[in-house]
Motif scaffolding. Structure first.
Motif, PDB file in Angstrom:
ATOM      1  N   ILE A  77       6.508   2.204   8.737  1.00  0.00           N
ATOM      2  CA  ILE A  77       5.823   3.448   9.085  1.00  0.00           C
ATOM      3  C   ILE A  77       6.709   4.664   8.834  1.00  0.00           C
ATOM      4  O   ILE A  77       6.230   5.733   8.450  1.00  0.00           O
ATOM      5  CB  ILE A  77       5.335   3.418  10.565  1.00  0.00           C
ATOM      6  N   GLU A  78       8.021   4.505   9.010  1.00  0.00           N
ATOM      7  CA  GLU A  78       8.934   5.643   8.807  1.00  0.00           C
ATOM      8  C   GLU A  78       8.915   6.124   7.358  1.00  0.00           C
ATOM      9  O   GLU A  78       9.051   7.320   7.091  1.00  0.00           O
ATOM     10  CB  GLU A  78      10.367   5.246   9.189  1.00  0.00           C
ATOM     11  N   THR A  79       8.745   5.196   6.411  1.00  0.00           N
ATOM     12  CA  THR A  79       8.705   5.590   4.999  1.00  0.00           C
ATOM     13  C   THR A  79       7.387   6.272   4.660  1.00  0.00           C
ATOM     14  O   THR A  79       7.345   7.157   3.807  1.00  0.00           O
ATOM     15  CB  THR A  79       8.919   4.378   4.079  1.00  0.00           C
ATOM     16  N   ILE A  80       6.311   5.860   5.322  1.00  0.00           N
ATOM     17  CA  ILE A  80       5.003   6.471   5.080  1.00  0.00           C
ATOM     18  C   ILE A  80       4.956   7.889   5.648  1.00  0.00           C
ATOM     19  O   ILE A  80       4.409   8.806   5.020  1.00  0.00           O
ATOM     20  CB  ILE A  80       3.883   5.613   5.707  1.00  0.00           C
ATOM     21  N   LEU A  81       5.546   8.077   6.827  1.00  0.00           N
ATOM     22  CA  LEU A  81       5.494   9.387   7.494  1.00  0.00           C
ATOM     23  C   LEU A  81       6.558  10.355   6.992  1.00  0.00           C
ATOM     24  O   LEU A  81       6.598  11.508   7.429  1.00  0.00           O
ATOM     25  CB  LEU A  81       5.632   9.202   9.003  1.00  0.00           C
ATOM     26  N   CYS A  82       7.408   9.922   6.073  1.00  0.00           N
ATOM     27  CA  CYS A  82       8.416  10.821   5.491  1.00  0.00           C
ATOM     28  C   CYS A  82       7.716  11.918   4.693  1.00  0.00           C
ATOM     29  O   CYS A  82       6.867  11.637   3.839  1.00  0.00           O
ATOM     30  CB  CYS A  82       9.356  10.024   4.590  1.00  0.00           C
ATOM     31  N   LEU A  83       8.066  13.170   4.956  1.00  0.00           N
ATOM     32  CA  LEU A  83       7.393  14.296   4.301  1.00  0.00           C
ATOM     33  C   LEU A  83       7.933  14.575   2.900  1.00  0.00           C
ATOM     34  O   LEU A  83       7.325  15.340   2.148  1.00  0.00           O
ATOM     35  CB  LEU A  83       7.525  15.559   5.165  1.00  0.00           C
ATOM     36  N   ASP A  84       9.062  13.973   2.557  1.00  0.00           N
ATOM     37  CA  ASP A  84       9.598  14.115   1.205  1.00  0.00           C
ATOM     38  C   ASP A  84       8.963  13.023   0.344  1.00  0.00           C
ATOM     39  O   ASP A  84       9.301  11.847   0.454  1.00  0.00           O
ATOM     40  CB  ASP A  84      11.123  13.970   1.224  1.00  0.00           C
ATOM     41  N   ASN A  85       8.020  13.403  -0.536  1.00  0.00           N
ATOM     42  CA  ASN A  85       7.261  12.412  -1.291  1.00  0.00           C
ATOM     43  C   ASN A  85       8.144  11.538  -2.170  1.00  0.00           C
ATOM     44  O   ASN A  85       7.878  10.347  -2.349  1.00  0.00           O
ATOM     45  CB  ASN A  85       6.199  13.104  -2.157  1.00  0.00           C
ATOM     46  N   LYS A  86       9.194  12.119  -2.733  1.00  0.00           N
ATOM     47  CA  LYS A  86      10.082  11.355  -3.613  1.00  0.00           C
ATOM     48  C   LYS A  86      10.830  10.279  -2.835  1.00  0.00           C
ATOM     49  O   LYS A  86      10.882   9.113  -3.250  1.00  0.00           O
ATOM     50  CB  LYS A  86      11.063  12.288  -4.313  1.00  0.00           C
ATOM     51  N   GLN A  87      11.396  10.656  -1.691  1.00  0.00           N
ATOM     52  CA  GLN A  87      12.107   9.670  -0.871  1.00  0.00           C
ATOM     53  C   GLN A  87      11.143   8.610  -0.340  1.00  0.00           C
ATOM     54  O   GLN A  87      11.467   7.415  -0.293  1.00  0.00           O
ATOM     55  CB  GLN A  87      12.820  10.368   0.294  1.00  0.00           C
ATOM     56  N   SER A  89       0.853  -1.187   0.000  1.00  0.00           N
ATOM     57  CA  SER A  89       0.000   0.000   0.000  1.00  0.00           C
ATOM     58  C   SER A  89       0.887   1.234   0.000  1.00  0.00           C
ATOM     59  O   SER A  89       1.646   1.455   0.949  1.00  0.00           O
ATOM     60  CB  SER A  89      -0.909   0.005   1.236  1.00  0.00           C
ATOM     61  N   LEU A  90       0.788   2.004  -1.062  1.00  0.00           N
ATOM     62  CA  LEU A  90       1.628   3.191  -1.206  1.00  0.00           C
ATOM     63  C   LEU A  90       0.901   4.364  -0.561  1.00  0.00           C
ATOM     64  O   LEU A  90      -0.068   4.901  -1.106  1.00  0.00           O
ATOM     65  CB  LEU A  90       1.906   3.437  -2.691  1.00  0.00           C
ATOM     66  N   LEU A  91       1.367   4.748   0.618  1.00  0.00           N
ATOM     67  CA  LEU A  91       0.668   5.711   1.474  1.00  0.00           C
ATOM     68  C   LEU A  91       1.578   6.899   1.771  1.00  0.00           C
ATOM     69  O   LEU A  91       2.780   6.723   1.982  1.00  0.00           O
ATOM     70  CB  LEU A  91       0.234   5.040   2.775  1.00  0.00           C
ATOM     71  N   PHE A  92       0.982   8.084   1.834  1.00  0.00           N
ATOM     72  CA  PHE A  92       1.777   9.298   2.009  1.00  0.00           C
ATOM     73  C   PHE A  92       1.059  10.269   2.947  1.00  0.00           C
ATOM     74  O   PHE A  92      -0.160  10.203   3.122  1.00  0.00           O
ATOM     75  CB  PHE A  92       2.014   9.982   0.656  1.00  0.00           C
ATOM     76  N   VAL A  93       1.833  11.162   3.544  1.00  0.00           N
ATOM     77  CA  VAL A  93       1.284  12.167   4.451  1.00  0.00           C
ATOM     78  C   VAL A  93       1.650  13.557   3.945  1.00  0.00           C
ATOM     79  O   VAL A  93       2.513  13.712   3.078  1.00  0.00           O
ATOM     80  CB  VAL A  93       1.807  11.991   5.896  1.00  0.00           C
ATOM     81  N   ASN A  94       0.970  14.549   4.494  1.00  0.00           N
ATOM     82  CA  ASN A  94       1.355  15.935   4.219  1.00  0.00           C
ATOM     83  C   ASN A  94       1.638  16.623   5.549  1.00  0.00           C
ATOM     84  O   ASN A  94       1.157  16.183   6.603  1.00  0.00           O
ATOM     85  CB  ASN A  94       0.269  16.663   3.433  1.00  0.00           C
ATOM     86  N   PRO A  95       2.422  17.688   5.554  1.00  0.00           N
ATOM     87  CA  PRO A  95       2.809  18.309   6.827  1.00  0.00           C
ATOM     88  C   PRO A  95       1.665  19.009   7.536  1.00  0.00           C
ATOM     89  O   PRO A  95       1.685  19.176   8.755  1.00  0.00           O
ATOM     90  CB  PRO A  95       3.888  19.314   6.420  1.00  0.00           C
ATOM     91  N   GLY A  96       0.644  19.413   6.784  1.00  0.00           N
ATOM     92  CA  GLY A  96      -0.449  20.156   7.402  1.00  0.00           C
ATOM     93  C   GLY A  96      -0.026  21.554   7.796  1.00  0.00           C
ATOM     94  O   GLY A  96       1.045  22.038   7.432  1.00  0.00           O
ATOM     95  N   MET A  97      -0.883  22.209   8.555  1.00  0.00           N
ATOM     96  CA  MET A  97      -0.581  23.568   9.012  1.00  0.00           C
ATOM     97  C   MET A  97      -1.205  23.776  10.381  1.00  0.00           C
ATOM     98  O   MET A  97      -2.194  23.125  10.743  1.00  0.00           O
ATOM     99  CB  MET A  97      -1.128  24.594   8.023  1.00  0.00           C
ATOM    100  N   GLU A  98      -0.627  24.666  11.128  1.00  0.00           N
ATOM    101  CA  GLU A  98      -1.175  24.999  12.438  1.00  0.00           C
ATOM    102  C   GLU A  98      -2.041  26.239  12.304  1.00  0.00           C
ATOM    103  O   GLU A  98      -1.618  27.256  11.754  1.00  0.00           O
ATOM    104  CB  GLU A  98      -0.053  25.247  13.449  1.00  0.00           C
ATOM    105  N   THR A  99      -3.265  26.146  12.793  1.00  0.00           N
ATOM    106  CA  THR A  99      -4.160  27.307  12.759  1.00  0.00           C
ATOM    107  C   THR A  99      -3.834  28.220  13.943  1.00  0.00           C
ATOM    108  O   THR A  99      -3.158  27.808  14.898  1.00  0.00           O
ATOM    109  CB  THR A  99      -5.627  26.852  12.837  1.00  0.00           C
ATOM    110  N   PRO A 100      -4.300  29.476  13.918  1.00  0.00           N
ATOM    111  CA  PRO A 100      -4.029  30.387  15.037  1.00  0.00           C
ATOM    112  C   PRO A 100      -4.482  29.867  16.394  1.00  0.00           C
ATOM    113  O   PRO A 100      -3.937  30.249  17.429  1.00  0.00           O
ATOM    114  CB  PRO A 100      -4.808  31.653  14.642  1.00  0.00           C
ATOM    115  N   SER A 101      -5.468  28.956  16.387  1.00  0.00           N
ATOM    116  CA  SER A 101      -5.961  28.386  17.645  1.00  0.00           C
ATOM    117  C   SER A 101      -4.982  27.375  18.239  1.00  0.00           C
ATOM    118  O   SER A 101      -5.134  26.973  19.382  1.00  0.00           O
ATOM    119  CB  SER A 101      -7.299  27.686  17.403  1.00  0.00           C
TER     120      SER A 101
END
Length: 606
Positions: A185-195, A144-156
Motif C-alpha cells: 500500500i505504501e508504494t501505491i499511496l506514494c505521490l511521486d509517480n516515478k518512485q 495491479s499498477l495503481l496510483f494516486v493523486n494529491p487532490g486539492m482542498e476546496t474552500p469548504s
C-alpha cells in the motif's frame, strides 16, 4: 480442499446476487429512484421542480436533462462553503475530481460515504465473475499498477480527488490489499509517480512466480508502465542482484515497504529477468516475465482501444479483460464475459448503481445521421430522436431496444438528476432483464473544420483501416491523437502517431509512399460529409505527423502536471490544448500528407 469449496460457494453466491439484480432490474430501478426522491425532494435544486413531492411522474415530467455546466453553480456553492443540502440531503464527504483529459475541464462530483460503498460493491461482483472464468486466482496475486493523486482542498474544507484515490485510501482496500495485490500500500499511496511505478514493478518482479494477473485501471497506464520497464529493467535487475534499492528512491513509505521485500541479493532471479529483457523484441514480454499470468486487466474500450494492439503485442496471447464501465459520475456495469474479444466487449448494467435513462441517438449503419445542404447556405446535424413536439423521449433501462444507440443519463443519490454523461452506447444484448451495452463514443469529442463532424469512433475506425498497411512491415501503432488545424485556410485534420518495431527497439524506417497511403486510407474511411468538403477544397489534405518514442509519455506527464491522475489518465483522442499540441509537435520526426485528390461519394439515400 476446504478453501476451494468456500471460494466456490462465495462466487456462486455472488453470481446469485447478480442474477437477482438483473432479473428484477425494473423493480430495483423503481426502488432506486424512489429512494433518491424521498431523500432529496426537499433540496433547493429539486424543490423548484417537485415542490417537495417525491413523485416519480412529476420528476420525469418536470426535471430537465442537464450537463455539468447546468449544475456547476450549485457544486461551486458547496465547494465554497454552503451546506450540501442545496443539492442533496446526505452530507458530502468529499468530491470526485474527473481527469478532464477526455471531455475538457475537470469536474467536481459530490461523494458520500454510502455512495462510495455502493460503488465498491460492483468490484465485488466483478471478482465473482472473474473466478468463474479463471481458476486459481486465490493461489496468487495480481500485479495491479495503481496510483494516486494529491487532490486539492476546496474552500469548504472538503477534498477533491480522483475516484481511484478515494478507493485506494479507504480502510477496506488497505485491509484487503495484501490478499490480491503484489504492490504494498505504501508504494501505491506514494505521490511521486516515478518512485511509485519503479517500486511496484520491482515488487512484481521479485514475486514473478506468484503473479497470476497483470493490470491497471486503464490501458494507457499499463502501456506507460511497460515502457518504463523498458527504460529501467537494467537498474531493476541490479537492485535484485545486489539486494539494495536505488538511492534515488527517497519516499519514506516506499523505502520502508521495499525493505521488507528486497531482503537479500538474488543473482539467479536477476539473471533470469535480464535474459528475458535483453531480447531485441519485447513481444510477449508480460507472459515471459510473469509466466503464471492468466489475464491482463485494463479498460480497453473507448479512447483506450488504441492500446489494444500494443497490449496484445506485449501479452503474447494472454487474454485482455476490460473489466467495467464507470465514470466519475457513477458506476454503470461490468463485463460478464471477460474472455470476449476486445472488439466484442459489452457491459451489463447494474440496476442498483443509479437510476438510468437513455436518450435515443440516431445512427445509420454506425454513422451519425446527418442532413446537410451543400449550397454553402446552411448545415444541420440531427443526432437525437425527437417526438412530434421536438422533445427527446427518454427510455427506461429495461425498455431499451437491441441494436439501438443511446446516450446514457443518470440520477444518483449524490445530487445528479437526469445528468447527461455524454457517452453513446449500443445495446448488444440482455442478462435477464438488464441490458448489455457496448461503448461507442464520447458524444462531445469531435474533429471539425466546417460542417464535418468526425467522432472518436469515426476516427478510430479510419485509423484501424489505415494501420493494416503497417502490419506486414512489423510496425506497431502504440498511440495516436489528433487536432483540427485551422491556423491556415483551408483547415485540415492533423494526426499524431507514435510507432515502434515488433522485432526491435529501433525506430521504424518510414517509407513516404506507405505513410501517404495511410493518410489516404484514413480520409477514404471518413464519412460522406468530410469527403464532399475535401473534394470541394473546403478542407485541406489530411496530415500525418509521426513522433519519436516517448512523445506521448511527455503528453501524459503534461496532463498529470495539470492535476490529472496517472491511474485515470485517458489519452485525448482529439486535442484542443495549444500546450498539448506544442508537446506533440516537438517530437515530430516525419510529416506526410494525403496525396488523394478525388473521392467516391456515396451519400445516404434513405
Amino acid at each position: 480442499m476446504a478453501g476451494q469449496m468456500e471460494t466456490k460457494k462465495l462466487y456462486e453466491n455472488g453470481l446469485k446476487i447478480l442474477d437477482e439484480l438483473t432479473t428484477n432490474a425494473h423493480q430495483v430501478q423503481e426502488q432506486v429512484l424512489g429512494e433518491i426522491l424521498m431523500r432529496n425532494a426537499g433540496t433547493e435544486y429539486l424543490r423548484g421542480f417537485l415542490n417537495g413531492q417525491a413523485d416519480k411522474q412529476l420528476f420525469k415530467r418536470n426535471v430537465p436533462f442537464v450537463t455539468y455546466e447546468d449544475i456547476k453553480p450549485y457544486i461551486d456553492r458547496i465547494a465554497n462553503g454552503e451546506t450540501s443540502d442545496i443539492l442533496l440531503a446526505d452530507p458530502i464527504t468529499q468530491f470526485i475530481q474527473s481527469t478532464g483529459t477526455s471531455g475538457g475541464q475537470p469536474k467536481l462530483i459530490p461523494l458520500t460515504a454510502e455512495s462510495l460503498e455502493k460503488r465498491k460493491s460492483s468490484s465485488t461482483l466483478l471478482e465473482h465473475v472473474m473466478k468463474k472464468y479463471f481458476d486459481g486466482l486465490d493461489e496468487g496475486k495480481a500485479m495491479s499498477l495503481l496510483f494516486v493523486n494529491p487532490g486539492m482542498e476546496t474552500p469548504s474544507g472538503l477534498m477533491a480527488t480522483m475516484y481511484a484515490t478515494c478507493c485506494f485510501k479507504s480502510n477496506s482496500f488497505k485491509n484487503g490489499l495484501a490478499k490480491f495485490c503484489s504492490s504494498p500500500i505504501e508504494t501505491i499511496l506514494c505521490l511521486d509517480n516515478k518512485q511509485s511505478m519503479y517500486c511496484q514493478l520491482l515488487t512484481g518482479l521479485l514475486q514473478r512466480d506468484e503473479v497470476v494477473g497483470v493490470g491497471s485501471t486503464f490501458a494507457s497506464v499499463l502501456a506507460r508502465s511497460i515502457k518504463f520497464l523498458e527504460d529501467y529493467w537494467k537498474e531493476l535487475c541490479s537492485n535484485i542482484r545486489t539486494g539494495h534499492l536505488s538511492n534515488w528512491i527517497t519516499d519514506p513509505g516506499c523505502k520502508s515497504a521495499m525493505s521488507s521485500i528486497l531482503t537479500r541479493p538474488n543473482p539467479e532471479l536477476a539473471d533470469s529477468i535480464e535474459h528475458i529483457c535483453d531480447d531485441k523484441s519485447w513481444e510477449g514480454i508480460i507472459k515471459k516475465l510473469w509466466p503464471k499470468t492468466k489475464f491482463i486487466m485494463s479498460i480497453i474500450t473507448g479512447s483506450m482501444s488504441q492500446y489494444i494492439s500494443l497490449l496484445e503485442f506485449y501479452g503474447g496471447g494472454i487474454p485482455l479483460v476490460s473489466q467495467s464501465y464507470a465514470s466519475s459520475e457513477a458506476n454503470f456495469g461490468i463485463n460478464l464475459k471477460p474472455l470476449s474479444k476486445p472488439s466484442d466487449v459489452s457491459y451489463t448494467f447494474l440496476p442498483n448503481m443509479a437510476y438510468f435513462e437513455f436518450l435515443p441517438v440516431n445512427k445509420d449503419s454506425g454513422e451519425k445521421a446527418k442532413e446537410l445542404e451543400f449550397d454553402g447556405a446552411s448545415g444541420k446535424e440531427s443526432s437525437e430522436m425527437t417526438n412530434q413536439n421536438g422533445n427527446v423521449e427518454p427510455v427506461d433501462l429495461v425498455n431499451v431496444k437491441l441494436g439501438q444507440y443511446y446516450e446514457v443519463v443518470v440520477t444518483t443519490l449524490t445530487g445528479l438528476y437526469r445528468y447527461r454523461v455524454g457517452d453513446v452506447l449500443k445495446v448488444t444484448g440482455f442478462r435477464n432483464n438488464s441490458p448489455q451495452f457496448q461503448f461507442v463514443e464520447r458524444q462531445n469529442v469531435v474533429l471539425s473544420i466546417d460542417h464535418d463532424k468526425t467522432s472518436e469512433a469515426d476516427l478510430l475506425k479510419a485509423i484501424t483501416n489505415a494501420k493494416l498497411l503497417l502490419d506486414p512491415l512489423g510496425f506497431v501503432l502504440t498511440m495516436y491523437s489528433s487536432y483540427a488545424d485551422t491556423s491556415l485556410t483551408p483547415g485540415r485534420y492533423v494526426l499524431f502517431w507514435e510507432l515502434k518495431m515488433k522485432a526491435s527497439d529501433h525506430f521504424p524506417k518510414l517509407d513516404p509512399k506507405i505513410m501517404e497511403q495511410c493518410c489516404s486510407i484514413v480520409e477514404e474511411s471518413l464519412d460522406f460529409t468530410y469527403k464532399f468538403l475535401r473534394k470541394g477544397n473546403v478542407i485541406a489534405p489530411l496530415e500525418l505527423r509521426v513522433v519519436k518514442h516517448g512523445t506521448f509519455d511527455a503528453l501524459m506527464d503534461f496532463y498529470v502536471s495539470k492535476g490529472a491522475s496517472i491511474s485515470q489518465y485517458k489519452p485525448p483522442c482529439c486535442i484542443k490544448s495549444e500546450e498539448a499540441i506544442k508537446i506533440l509537435n516537438s517530437g515530430v520526426v516525419g510529416m506526410f500528407c494525403s496525396p488523394k485528390t478525388s473521392f467516391e461519394l456515396h451519400p445516404c439515400l434513405c
